[in-house]
Motif scaffolding. Structure first.
Motif, PDB file in Angstrom:
ATOM      1  N   PRO A   1       0.812  -1.214   0.000  1.00 48.70           N
ATOM      2  CA  PRO A   1       0.000   0.000   0.000  1.00 48.70           C
ATOM      3  C   PRO A   1       0.847   1.267   0.000  1.00 48.70           C
ATOM      4  O   PRO A   1       1.968   1.286   0.491  1.00 48.70           O
ATOM      5  N   ARG A   2       0.271   2.320  -0.554  1.00 48.83           N
ATOM      6  CA  ARG A   2       0.859   3.649  -0.500  1.00 48.83           C
ATOM      7  C   ARG A   2       0.096   4.467   0.543  1.00 48.83           C
ATOM      8  O   ARG A   2      -1.103   4.259   0.748  1.00 48.83           O
ATOM      9  N   TYR A   3       0.774   5.388   1.186  1.00 49.87           N
ATOM     10  CA  TYR A   3       0.182   6.155   2.278  1.00 49.87           C
ATOM     11  C   TYR A   3       0.276   7.645   1.991  1.00 49.87           C
ATOM     12  O   TYR A   3       1.222   8.120   1.361  1.00 49.87           O
ATOM     13  N   SER A   4      -0.713   8.389   2.496  1.00 45.06           N
ATOM     14  CA  SER A   4      -0.735   9.837   2.343  1.00 45.06           C
ATOM     15  C   SER A   4      -1.257  10.454   3.629  1.00 45.06           C
ATOM     16  O   SER A   4      -2.362  10.146   4.070  1.00 45.06           O
ATOM     17  N   LEU A   5      -0.451  11.325   4.228  1.00 44.08           N
ATOM     18  CA  LEU A   5      -0.831  11.986   5.469  1.00 44.08           C
ATOM     19  C   LEU A   5      -0.888  13.493   5.259  1.00 44.08           C
ATOM     20  O   LEU A   5      -0.036  14.064   4.566  1.00 44.08           O
ATOM     21  N   PRO A   6      -1.871  14.185   5.864  1.00 43.42           N
ATOM     22  CA  PRO A   6      -1.917  15.641   5.753  1.00 43.42           C
ATOM     23  C   PRO A   6      -0.891  16.299   6.672  1.00 43.42           C
ATOM     24  O   PRO A   6      -0.654  15.852   7.798  1.00 43.42           O
ATOM     25  N   LEU A   7      -0.281  17.367   6.166  1.00 37.40           N
ATOM     26  CA  LEU A   7       0.670  18.185   6.926  1.00 37.40           C
ATOM     27  C   LEU A   7       0.261  19.634   6.766  1.00 37.40           C
ATOM     28  O   LEU A   7       0.069  20.112   5.635  1.00 37.40           O
TER      29      LEU A   7
END
Length: 238
Positions: free
Chosen positions: A122-128
């Motif tokens: 899986p690929r992950y994306s987190l808000p910053l």
């Protein structure tokens, strides 16, 4: 490189693609914050196993339009390290800091992307977020609701100076009965932006009731409407 537009229910916007059995990472925190002035924050990446995880970390500038998410490469936030190699059971701390020490006047939004070398993982994306420090403004949300009830769409506007993170989006009908529409994380509305959600049709066209959601501070907020019925239209990403 031209901007990338990601319409629809994008896993890149929601955070995490469907988990695979091997090497699903644990990330803390899941929402990252940098103060307006020069500072740094940290992201902890844990690989509980059973397989190793190898990949890269990138920072993308994040913007929104009503029906799409806009991601564009950015060099304004520095990450260290950017190459992640985690054996099973290992942890890695990633430092995130702004390239310039100049404070920012308005909140800036980014996405931290972790892309594995093995495309089966899986690929992950987190808000910053940078700026919008606590105590310097809150999201100011309202609902724009007009049109037909046959294809109901809820459009939210954020007129505040900070992003809104919405969970447990619900509708309370005219009789006071609560209807949970989107349990858990519904999505984000960036400062001075708007987003829309496709809703199930109702015979009353969502007239006479009200919407509410839980914000990032844990408080439930009623979302005031600027016009009575729900607008007809196509769904967008959350």
């Amino acid at each position: 490189m031209p901007p990338r537009w990601l319409p629809g229910l994008s896993a890149l916007v929601l955070g995490v693609l469907p988990a695979l059995p091997a090497a699903a990472l644990e990330l803390l925190p899941t929402t990252l914050q940098l103060p307006a002035a020069a500072s740094r924050t940290e992201l902890w990446v844990h690989n509980p196993g059973p397989a190793p995880w190898h990949g890269r970390l990138q920072i993308w500038a994040w913007d929104q339009q009503t029906s799409a998410e806009r991601l564009q490469p950015s060099d304004q936030i520095i990450a260290s390290p950017t190459v992640i190699e985690l054996p099973a059971g290992a942890r890695q701390r990633v430092w995130l800091l702004p390239r310039t020490s100049m404070p920012v006047a308005a909140e800036q939004a980014y996405r931290v992307l972790l892309t594995p070398d093995d495309h089966r993982q899986p690929r992950y994306s987190l808000p910053l977020f940078r700026g919008g420090d606590s105590g310097h403004g809150r999201p100011r949300l309202w609902v724009e609701a007009t049109g037909s009830a046959a294809q109901p769409v809820l459009r939210l506007h954020n007129g505040g100076e900070r992003y809104a993170r919405l969970s447990d989006l619900a509708y309370q009908d005219a009789q006071g009965q609560q209807h949970l529409l989107l349990p858990g994380l519904a999505g984000y509305v960036l400062a001075a932006r708007d987003r829309q959600w496709l809703l199930p049709a109702r015979a009353d066209g969502y007239r006479g009731g009200r919407f509410q959601a839980r914000l990032q501070d844990g408080q439930v907020q009623v979302l005031p409407a600027h016009s009575p019925p729900i607008a007809a239209g196509a769904p967008s990403g959350l």
